[in-house]
Design an enzyme around this catalytic site. Structure first.
Site, PDB file in Angstrom:
ATOM      1  N   GLY A 247       0.538 141.802  55.582  1.00  0.00           N
ATOM      2  CA  GLY A 247      -0.022 141.116  54.405  1.00  0.00           C
ATOM      3  C   GLY A 247      -1.067 141.922  53.660  1.00  0.00           C
ATOM      4  O   GLY A 247      -1.784 141.384  52.826  1.00  0.00           O
TER       5      GLY A 247
ATOM      6  N   GLY B 139     -11.873 143.464  50.431  1.00  0.00           N
ATOM      7  CA  GLY B 139     -11.479 142.367  51.326  1.00  0.00           C
ATOM      8  C   GLY B 139     -12.687 141.590  51.838  1.00  0.00           C
ATOM      9  O   GLY B 139     -13.348 140.870  51.094  1.00  0.00           O
TER      10      GLY B 139
ATOM     11  N   LYS C 155     -10.174 148.536  41.534  1.00  0.00           N
ATOM     12  CA  LYS C 155     -11.402 148.202  42.294  1.00  0.00           C
ATOM     13  C   LYS C 155     -12.547 149.114  41.883  1.00  0.00           C
ATOM     14  O   LYS C 155     -13.691 148.667  41.751  1.00  0.00           O
ATOM     15  CB  LYS C 155     -11.126 148.306  43.797  1.00  0.00           C
ATOM     16  CG  LYS C 155     -10.153 147.238  44.295  1.00  0.00           C
ATOM     17  CD  LYS C 155      -9.673 147.576  45.686  1.00  0.00           C
ATOM     18  CE  LYS C 155      -8.784 146.492  46.258  1.00  0.00           C
ATOM     19  NZ  LYS C 155      -8.114 146.911  47.490  1.00  0.00           N
TER      20      LYS C 155
HETATM   21  P1  NAP Z   1       0.830 136.636  48.164  1.00  0.00           P
HETATM   22  O1  NAP Z   1       0.861 136.600  49.632  1.00  0.00           O
HETATM   23  O2  NAP Z   1       1.987 137.219  47.430  1.00  0.00           O
HETATM   24  O3  NAP Z   1       0.610 135.132  47.650  1.00  0.00           O
HETATM   25  C1  NAP Z   1       0.723 134.754  46.293  1.00  0.00           C
HETATM   26  C2  NAP Z   1       0.798 133.234  46.238  1.00  0.00           C
HETATM   27  O4  NAP Z   1       0.811 132.822  44.882  1.00  0.00           O
HETATM   28  C3  NAP Z   1       2.047 132.650  46.885  1.00  0.00           C
HETATM   29  O5  NAP Z   1       1.726 131.474  47.589  1.00  0.00           O
HETATM   30  C4  NAP Z   1       2.964 132.306  45.705  1.00  0.00           C
HETATM   31  O6  NAP Z   1       3.763 131.159  45.925  1.00  0.00           O
HETATM   32  C5  NAP Z   1       1.929 131.983  44.633  1.00  0.00           C
HETATM   33  N1  NAP Z   1       2.425 132.308  43.306  1.00  0.00           N
HETATM   34  C6  NAP Z   1       2.570 133.556  42.794  1.00  0.00           C
HETATM   35  N2  NAP Z   1       3.039 133.467  41.531  1.00  0.00           N
HETATM   36  C7  NAP Z   1       3.182 132.151  41.265  1.00  0.00           C
HETATM   37  C8  NAP Z   1       3.629 131.416  40.137  1.00  0.00           C
HETATM   38  N3  NAP Z   1       4.032 132.028  39.024  1.00  0.00           N
HETATM   39  N4  NAP Z   1       3.636 130.068  40.204  1.00  0.00           N
HETATM   40  C9  NAP Z   1       3.240 129.441  41.333  1.00  0.00           C
HETATM   41  N5  NAP Z   1       2.790 130.072  42.440  1.00  0.00           N
HETATM   42  C10 NAP Z   1       2.776 131.406  42.397  1.00  0.00           C
HETATM   43  O7  NAP Z   1      -0.471 137.394  47.620  1.00  0.00           O
HETATM   44  P2  NAP Z   1      -1.836 137.658  48.414  1.00  0.00           P
HETATM   45  O8  NAP Z   1      -1.671 138.854  49.260  1.00  0.00           O
HETATM   46  O9  NAP Z   1      -2.318 136.392  49.021  1.00  0.00           O
HETATM   47  O10 NAP Z   1      -2.775 138.097  47.206  1.00  0.00           O
HETATM   48  C11 NAP Z   1      -3.318 137.164  46.309  1.00  0.00           C
HETATM   49  C12 NAP Z   1      -4.379 137.848  45.466  1.00  0.00           C
HETATM   50  O11 NAP Z   1      -5.412 138.340  46.305  1.00  0.00           O
HETATM   51  C13 NAP Z   1      -3.897 139.073  44.680  1.00  0.00           C
HETATM   52  O12 NAP Z   1      -4.611 139.154  43.477  1.00  0.00           O
HETATM   53  C14 NAP Z   1      -4.270 140.234  45.588  1.00  0.00           C
HETATM   54  O13 NAP Z   1      -4.445 141.453  44.883  1.00  0.00           O
HETATM   55  C15 NAP Z   1      -5.590 139.739  46.121  1.00  0.00           C
HETATM   56  N6  NAP Z   1      -6.017 140.309  47.397  1.00  0.00           N
HETATM   57  C16 NAP Z   1      -5.157 140.363  48.443  1.00  0.00           C
HETATM   58  C17 NAP Z   1      -5.593 140.838  49.664  1.00  0.00           C
HETATM   59  C18 NAP Z   1      -4.698 140.914  50.858  1.00  0.00           C
HETATM   60  O14 NAP Z   1      -5.120 141.423  51.901  1.00  0.00           O
HETATM   61  N7  NAP Z   1      -3.455 140.425  50.775  1.00  0.00           N
HETATM   62  C19 NAP Z   1      -6.923 141.251  49.806  1.00  0.00           C
HETATM   63  C20 NAP Z   1      -7.785 141.188  48.708  1.00  0.00           C
HETATM   64  C21 NAP Z   1      -7.314 140.698  47.505  1.00  0.00           C
HETATM   65  P3  NAP Z   1       4.920 131.136  47.050  1.00  0.00           P
HETATM   66  O15 NAP Z   1       4.196 131.290  48.362  1.00  0.00           O
HETATM   67  O16 NAP Z   1       5.582 129.823  46.936  1.00  0.00           O
HETATM   68  O17 NAP Z   1       5.796 132.317  46.749  1.00  0.00           O
HETATM   69  N1  HSE Z   2      -3.441 145.645  48.658  1.00  0.00           N
HETATM   70  C1  HSE Z   2      -4.849 145.671  48.829  1.00  0.00           C
HETATM   71  C2  HSE Z   2      -5.218 146.735  49.838  1.00  0.00           C
HETATM   72  C3  HSE Z   2      -5.345 144.329  49.304  1.00  0.00           C
HETATM   73  O1  HSE Z   2      -4.330 147.180  50.577  1.00  0.00           O
HETATM   74  O2  HSE Z   2      -6.375 147.139  49.883  1.00  0.00           O
HETATM   75  C4  HSE Z   2      -6.837 144.236  49.368  1.00  0.00           C
HETATM   76  O3  HSE Z   2      -7.401 144.273  48.098  1.00  0.00           O
END
Ligand code: NAP
Ligand code: HSE
Length: 429
Positions: A188, A135, A206
């Site tokens: 989230g 993160g 990771k």
């Molecule tokens: P999320 O909340 O599910 O957001 C995904 C976004 O992508 C949404 O806005 C969704 O649109 C859009 N999307 C997904 N598939 C799509 C498609 N086929 N066409 C168009 N738009 C699409 O995910 P997130 O938690 O932000 O995570 C995003 C990435 O960051 C992932 O790879 C995750 O592993 C990584 N990550 C997340 C965190 C965390 O704390 N959440 C931390 C580090 C890394 P809609 O909103 O319209 O549904």
């Molecule tokens: N789902 C992941 C976690 C988001 O809980 O660590 C950050 O990469």
């Protein structure tokens, strides 16, 4: 060509995408000054145009058509925050169209990173992925650059926020597993498919990324041994505490004379160990280098603003690269392909919880099975669970996993043992 701004196409406006937009809004002056140029988000891809967003953005920026971003020659940088392996085609297309790519997608970088980085190099571009691990904690840059003088011997860490959040709430507040998971999702932290968090796959992705950089080796994701926390019971957390431990989902990578070891699994950690104090969604990583000694990185491992902080830092780097016409080298494509040692060759101590007949001879039988395989016992607790039945908790000293597995197999055949309920490794260092 003199440009007035670096233009960005954002794929995704979920948890992390909204965090990125928020940071670009609240810290715009500082970001412009560090990048040396304006940064303008020109288009944002989403699935649903009507969905309420956690950040204010002009509705004209939103699109459901990815070609509006990939085919726009004005867009210099694509930030991929959709998640999942389906994003690969968009990342490839962006690179072919000579756009820089920033991503938080560990699934993608762990399984296709080498090929994507080669494609980036062939197109004179680069992929930045600081947010894919830990993160908001800087881990990729330190391993790539700051610790580059070291031979890295060992990595040990907590690198999944969701599972650490669940384990903390279960341990400190007696919360039920499913309630803690629901909260982690509401905040989230969890992946779209939370099984990736719970079954250890997210941490394994990771670890693959970190181990590649640390050990200068191409890591094949399927060589990482993975076990998650979905079967963990509150009873085991309570017993662990009684014995002076807490349970954490650990990611461990080592370079030994006979090869690399790569594993993600729950483990009992002494309450006095610094990793025991890493709570909620926080992550921590120990890195042991032959020159620097031990270094520990600690901070928020998930969430909108912490993860957005890493993405925007990458964006500032890209903007400076574009503005000053200099390119950082891609070191990942010169990795070796080192051997990975099978788990049974490693030495581990184990925690074991059993249900046994409450009768004489059971204890002696257990002790025999362990001593025949040369596994010695460190701690034992026995409690009556109900009439005629005893619950026995054992902690062994560290021995070859092969020996422990043989002792476990012979215990399971022993008539006084009704069930082996839990088996976890114990990490003391
Ligand atoms: P999320 O909340 O599910 O957001 C995904 C976004 O992508 C949404 O806005 C969704 O649109 C859009 N999307 C997904 N598939 C799509 C498609 N086929 N066409 C168009 N738009 C699409 O995910 P997130 O938690 O932000 O995570 C995003 C990435 O960051 C992932 O790879 C995750 O592993 C990584 N990550 C997340 C965190 C965390 O704390 N959440 C931390 C580090 C890394 P809609 O909103 O319209 O549904
Ligand atoms: N789902 C992941 C976690 C988001 O809980 O660590 C950050 O990469």
């Amino acid at each position: 060509m003199v440009r007035d701004a670096v233009k960005v196409g954002l794929l995704g406006l979920g948890t992390v995408g909204a965090g990125v937009m928020k940071i670009l809004q609240i810290n715009s002056e500082q970001i412009r000054s560090r990048a040396g140029i304006n940064i303008e988000v020109k288009k944002i891809l989403v699935r649903d145009l009507k969905k309420p967003r956690a950040v204010e953005v002009e509705s004209s920026l939103l699109t459901t058509n990815v070609t509006e971003i990939l085919e726009d020659p004005e867009i210099d940088v694509v930030i991929e925050l959709m998640g999942g392996l389906a994003a690969r085609v968009h990342v490839e297309e962006a690179l072919r169209r000579k756009k820089y790519v920033i991503t938080a997608n560990k699934d993608l970088m762990a399984t296709a990173g080498a090929s994507l980085l080669r494609l980036a190099r062939d197109n004179g571009r680069n992929i930045y992925y600081e947010a894919s691990v830990g993160g908001g904690i800087p881990l990729i840059r330190p391993l790539k650059h700051s610790l580059g003088a070291n031979k890295i011997l060992r990595l040990v860490g907590i690198i999944n926020g969701t599972t650490n959040y669940i384990l903390t709430r279960m341990d400190l507040e007696n919360m039920e597993f499913n309630d803690a998971l629901a909260e982690a999702q509401a905040r989230g932290f969890a992946e779209q498919n939370p099984e990736n968090d719970l079954e250890g796959k997210d941490a394994a992705y990771k670890l693959s990324i970190l181990a590649g950089l640390a050990f200068n080796s191409q890591i094949h994701f399927d060589t990482v041994n993975v076990e998650g926390i979905s079967n963990l019971k509150q009873r085991d957390i309570l017993y662990a505490r009684e014995l002076g431990f807490t349970i954490k989902l650990l990611a461990i990578g080592e370079e030994r004379a006979d090869g690399l070891t790569l594993r993600v699994h729950p483990a009992l950690v002494p309450l006095t160990h610094p990793l025991a104090g890493v709570l909620y969604e926080n992550n921590a990583l120990y890195v042991e280098g032959n020159a620097v000694g031990e270094v520990m990185f600690y901070g928020p491992g998930a969430g909108a603003l912490p993860t957005g902080s890493s993405v925007v830092a990458d964006l500032i780097d890209v903007a400076r690269t574009i503005n000053h016409h200099v390119e950082n080298g891609i070191i990942e494509i010169a990795f070796h392909d080192k051997k990975v040692v099978p788990l049974e060759e490693l030495e581990s101590a184990f925690y074991l919880r059993l249900l046994a007949e409450d009768q004489s001879g059971v204890f002696a039988g257990l002790a025999n099975a362990f001593s025949e395989e040369m596994v010695s016992l460190d701690m034992i607790i026995q409690k009556r669970s109900r009439e005629g039945e005893a619950e026995i908790v054992l902690v062994t000293h560290a021995e070859k996993e092969k020996s422990f597995n043989a002792a476990l197999a012979s215990i399971q055949k022993f008539s006084g043992i009704k069930a082996v309920k839990s088996v976890y490794r114990v990490i003391r260092k």
